[in-house]
Scaffold this motif. Structure first.
Motif, short mmCIF file in Angstrom:
data_model
loop_
_atom_site.label_atom_id
_atom_site.label_comp_id
_atom_site.label_asym_id
_atom_site.label_seq_id
_atom_site.Cartn_x
_atom_site.Cartn_y
_atom_site.Cartn_z
N GLU A 62 0.83 -1.19 0.00
CA GLU A 62 0.00 0.00 0.00
C GLU A 62 0.87 1.24 0.00
O GLU A 62 1.99 1.21 0.49
N PRO A 63 0.33 2.32 -0.57
CA PRO A 63 1.13 3.56 -0.55
C PRO A 63 1.29 4.08 0.88
O PRO A 63 0.51 3.76 1.77
N LEU A 64 2.33 4.90 1.06
CA LEU A 64 2.68 5.35 2.40
C LEU A 64 1.90 6.58 2.84
O LEU A 64 1.66 7.49 2.05
N VAL A 65 1.51 6.61 4.13
CA VAL A 65 0.96 7.84 4.68
C VAL A 65 2.11 8.84 4.84
O VAL A 65 3.27 8.43 4.92
N PRO A 66 1.79 10.15 4.89
CA PRO A 66 2.87 11.15 4.86
C PRO A 66 3.96 10.95 5.90
O PRO A 66 5.14 11.12 5.60
N ALA A 67 3.60 10.54 7.13
CA ALA A 67 4.61 10.44 8.18
C ALA A 67 5.70 9.44 7.81
O ALA A 67 6.85 9.57 8.22
N VAL A 119 6.12 26.39 2.47
CA VAL A 119 5.05 25.41 2.41
C VAL A 119 5.54 24.20 3.22
O VAL A 119 6.47 23.52 2.81
N ILE A 120 4.94 24.03 4.41
CA ILE A 120 5.44 22.93 5.25
C ILE A 120 4.57 21.70 5.03
O ILE A 120 3.40 21.79 4.69
N GLU A 121 5.20 20.55 5.20
CA GLU A 121 4.44 19.30 5.23
C GLU A 121 5.08 18.38 6.26
O GLU A 121 6.10 18.73 6.85
N CYS A 148 -1.72 31.16 7.96
CA CYS A 148 -1.86 30.02 7.06
C CYS A 148 -2.54 30.51 5.80
O CYS A 148 -3.74 30.76 5.78
N GLU A 149 -1.75 30.69 4.74
CA GLU A 149 -2.31 31.21 3.48
C GLU A 149 -3.24 30.18 2.85
O GLU A 149 -4.27 30.52 2.29
N ASP A 150 -2.79 28.92 2.93
CA ASP A 150 -3.53 27.90 2.19
C ASP A 150 -3.21 26.54 2.81
O ASP A 150 -2.11 26.33 3.33
N PHE A 151 -4.18 25.65 2.76
CA PHE A 151 -3.91 24.28 3.17
C PHE A 151 -4.38 23.35 2.07
O PHE A 151 -5.42 23.58 1.45
N SER A 152 -3.62 22.31 1.80
CA SER A 152 -4.06 21.38 0.76
C SER A 152 -3.79 19.95 1.18
O SER A 152 -2.82 19.67 1.90
N ARG A 190 -0.40 13.38 0.85
CA ARG A 190 0.46 14.51 1.18
C ARG A 190 -0.46 15.59 1.73
O ARG A 190 -1.54 15.81 1.17
N PHE A 191 -0.08 16.23 2.84
CA PHE A 191 -0.81 17.43 3.21
C PHE A 191 0.17 18.52 3.58
O PHE A 191 1.22 18.25 4.14
N ALA A 192 -0.18 19.72 3.22
CA ALA A 192 0.78 20.80 3.31
C ALA A 192 0.08 22.12 3.65
O ALA A 192 -1.07 22.33 3.29
N SER A 193 0.81 22.99 4.38
CA SER A 193 0.28 24.32 4.70
C SER A 193 1.25 25.37 4.19
O SER A 193 2.46 25.24 4.40
N ASP A 194 0.70 26.37 3.54
CA ASP A 194 1.52 27.49 3.10
C ASP A 194 1.55 28.51 4.24
O ASP A 194 0.58 29.20 4.48
#
Lengths: 291, 456
Positions: A133-138, B257-259, B223-227, B239-243
């Motif tokens: 399975e693909p990896l979660v971000p951590a 842009v941190i993740e 926080c400009e943006d979150f995706s 992937r999740f990231a915050s600008d």
């Protein structure tokens, strides 16, 4: 052939190898020993090939345009991200250490116990088998690879110390009775086993230390704290303290023999809890290792 | 000698503090009590504990500090005691270690040879003249270092290797002390806090949960943006990231842009992406079908918002789940039908004709869960001036362990003398660890000395 099929083959080849080792111990025939080593090597081959194929499969779970591998994404090829894969990697590490010890000490009884441990680990793994399975971000980090490899070398070393501890206790009992039977006479001298126990434990402690430090570095990088008394962290510390206690008992208190062998056997129970008990019974950061 | 003037009690305490027996007890003891904190969940609200353990047991555990065991005074006390013990042990042994480290080569005395753990005598009767050169070359090829001195009757060789490994344990211990100091610095001068920022909004205060206090920042974080991206066809986040932008005196002074696994650092603080969520709960598009009139009616509801469908008939969504019992998205609906009374039942989006639990006069369907367009980003904010000290200590500890494992101190002493045209070599060896490994090495050297004979 997919990775799961390869792992299944390897599981049963380990069982076969283990059985022939046992046959060798009972019959003392030297052909049986060579066949057992050969079978174990075949098992290791499938195990290794399975891990490589698994890495490829993990890569294929990604969208097509993200499949290129760069240095910073090496972790994608290292398929140890859940309990199934980790048990298989544990078996693999144990077998690798077995081959090193086979070259150094050549102890058939150890071969029997270690292939048995590898088989049990693979068999247990099959309960949780599933596709990559693909990896979660951590988990998307090269720290993962370094942390897992060092930790599992440590676990495998402690498994070897456990097996050697058991051999010690068997041999020690038999030394009390005057005539040693066929199986027992094949075991190496008691001081060689004792020496091996503390050498592999020292090796294990070094890699456990590295595993903990790398895990801490990764946690600090990903979550902003190198230590948060998460159950896995705490149990790795408990395991570390236990084996460090062992080393001090050996080196400075000059404990010898049976007491140390018992400590080596007990230590593996602590290790198993750190590895499996925490994932299966407690909750925390490593819960993704649970299913 | 100098101890004579010291109070015997202090002497006894000093002896205890510098004993390895205490170390072993503390190591196993610390391992033992650490288990408690993994069996009892830490830092839950008291109400949870009283429900779990009853009031009596709760009070008892609370008194012992079991609910925050890793920070309770006696736990920290054990660690401090271990550090003190480590320091005392090290100080006590260090002079002896330095002596061993600097010690000159031992005098080679023939009577001593036979007392060494390994001993062999070799007689060389061919190639006698070339032998000394060959022996020289052989010893050089072993690595390590060796010294030669001669007396009237012969030559003495002392070869040794791995002396520096004597320092291994002490380097390891120093590393551990440094790690503990780093942890102490982090605890005293640092903090770990959280903050949630809704997209487009700013924050200048973070919350330290374990100390239950607010920490003001001397700048603002926006926080400009979150995706967030998901793996196709799953709810597994890829992937999740915050600008993030750092704003000081109205100006943007930093941004990133941190993740997860890629934080923002500013002024000794580090901002980590830790979690995310919708800024508000979703709303729900629901179709209510009147069984008698066969008329459909669409309503859009927020959570807990009561809506009248007809006279005296109201509907309300009390709860929702993205995946309820494995059947996908669902809401828990409360339907108040005037004469029939009220009923609660789950309504699924993807399960067709699951009407068993609908109301008496109405059937309810979930058409859509409308996710709010705004997210909040959850950040972990830390300051830890001790962290680099911890890494330094870890590095030193690893070096020390490696020295202790991969190297060991061993010596081979040789006395070479001529006797009636033959050469007699007395060879003795000792190692301070790894006796079995050394035995092999020693025997190999003996074989090579013997082999040096025939090769003329």
């Amino acid at each position: 052939m997919n990775s799961i099929e390869m792992f299944n083959i390897s599981t049963f080849v380990y069982l076969a190898g283990s059985s022939v080792f046992l046959w060798h111990l009972i019959s003392r025939g030297s052909n049986a020993r060579i066949i057992a080593i050969f079978l174990t090597a075949i098992g290791a081959l499938f195990n290794t090939a399975g891990l490589i194929v698994r890495g490829m499969e993990a890569l294929r779970t990604l969208p097509v345009d993200e499949r290129s591998i760069t240095l910073s994404k090496l972790y994608t090829l290292f398929p140890v991200t859940n309990l199934y894969e980790s048990l298989i990697f544990f078996a693999w590490s144990t077998i690798i250490i077995y081959f090193v010890l086979e070259a150094l000490y050549s102890i058939a009884a150890l071969g029997f116990l270690l292939t048995l441990i590898a088989f049990v680990s693979m068999l247990f793994a099959s309960r949780y088998s599933g596709h990559a399975e693909p990896l979660v971000p951590a988990l998307q980090s090269n720290w993962l690879t370094a942390h897992v490899i060092t930790s599992f070398l440590a676990y495998a070393a402690f498994a070897v110390a456990f097996a050697a501890g058991i051999l010690y206790l068997i041999k020690e009992r038999s030394n009390k009775s005057p005539e040693a039977s066929g199986f027992l006479s094949i075991l190496p001298a008691i001081n060689i086993i004792e020496n091996m126990i503390y050498r592999v434990i020292l090796f294990g402690v070094i890699f456990l230390t590295l595993g903990i430090v790398l895990g801490a570095a990764w946690a600090n990088y990903a979550w902003g704290s190198y230590w948060s008394w998460d159950p896995k962290e705490t149990w790795s510390l408990i395991t570390w303290l236990f084996y460090v206690g062992f080393l001090h008992a050996r080196f400075t208190l000059e404990w010898r023999g049976k007491r140390l062998a018992i400590l080596a056997v007990t230590g593996f129970v602590v290790t198993i809890f750190c590895y499996l008990g925490v994932n299966l019974l407690l909750s925390g950061l490593h819960s993704y290792g649970g299913e | 000698m100098e101890n004579r003037n010291i109070n015997p009690l202090i002497l006894r305490i000093r002896k205890l503090l510098s004993s390895v027996g205490l170390t072993v007890v503390l190591l196993f003891g610390l391992a033992g009590v650490s288990i408690i904190g993994t069996l009892i969940q830490q830092n839950l609200p008291p109400i949870e504990y009283t429900q779990r353990y009853g009031f009596k047991l709760y009070s008892f555990f609370n008194l012992l500090g079991f609910f925050d065991i890793y920070h309770v005074w006696w736990f920290v006390g054990i660690i401090v005691l271990l550090a003190v013990n480590l320091t005392f042990c090290t100080l006590e042994r260090l002079p002896g270690v330095f002596k061993r480290l600097k010690q000159g080569e031992p005098l080679v005395d023939e009577s001593r040879f036979k007392n060494l753990p390994f001993y062999r005598e070799i007689v060389i009767d061919k190639g006698v003249k070339a032998f000394p050169d060959r022996l020289d070359r052989l010893l050089r090829s072993l690595g390590g270092k060796f010294t030669v001195n001669a007396d009237s009757k012969g030559k003495n060789y002392v070869w040794e290797k791995g002396r520096v490994s004597i320092l291994g344990p002490y380097i390891t211990h120093a590393g551990i002390i440094i790690i503990l100091i780093g942890a102490l610095i982090g605890n005293l001068a640092g903090f770990r806090a959280n903050v949630r920022i809704v997209e487009g909004e700013k924050a200048n205060v973070v919350y330290d949960v374990s100390r239950a206090k607010e920490i003001p920042l001397d700048f603002e974080v926006k926080c400009e943006d979150f995706s967030v991206d998901f793996y196709p066809g799953t709810e597994r986040p890829k992937r999740f990231a915050s600008d993030l932008k750092v704003i000081e005196d109205g100006k943007v002074v930093a941004g990133k842009v941190i993740e997860v696994n890629s934080p923002l650092k500013y002024k000794g603080l580090t901002f980590y992406q830790s979690d995310y969520g919708p800024a508000a709960p979703p709303s729900f598009e629901i179709m209510v079908h009147n069984i008698k009139t066969e008329k459909d009616m669409d309503v859009v509801l927020n959570l807990e918002q009561e809506q009248e469908i007809q006279n005296d008939v109201t509907i309300k969504v009390i709860d929702y789940a993205q995946n309820y019992m494995g059947f996908g998205p669902a809401v828990l609906v409360e339907l108040n039908e005037d004469s029939q009374g009220s009923s609660r039942f789950p309504v699924f989006q993807n399960v067709k004709d699951f009407d068993a639990h609908s109301g008496k006069a109405y059937r309810v369907k979930l058409t859509k869960i409308i996710e709010p367009s705004l997210y909040f980003t959850g950040l972990q904010v830390t300051r830890d001036p001790g962290v680099n000290v911890v890494w330094l200590g870890s590095f030193i500890m690893s070096i020390g362990l490696t020295l202790a494992f991969f190297l060991y101190h061993r010596m081979i002493l040789l006395r070479v003398k001529e006797d009636n045209g033959k050469i007699v070599v007395l060879a003795g060896g000792r190692s301070f660890k790894n006796k079995i490994g050394f035995e092999r090495e020693f025997m190999k050297v003996i074989e090579r000395i013997k082999a040096a004979e025939g090769k003329l």
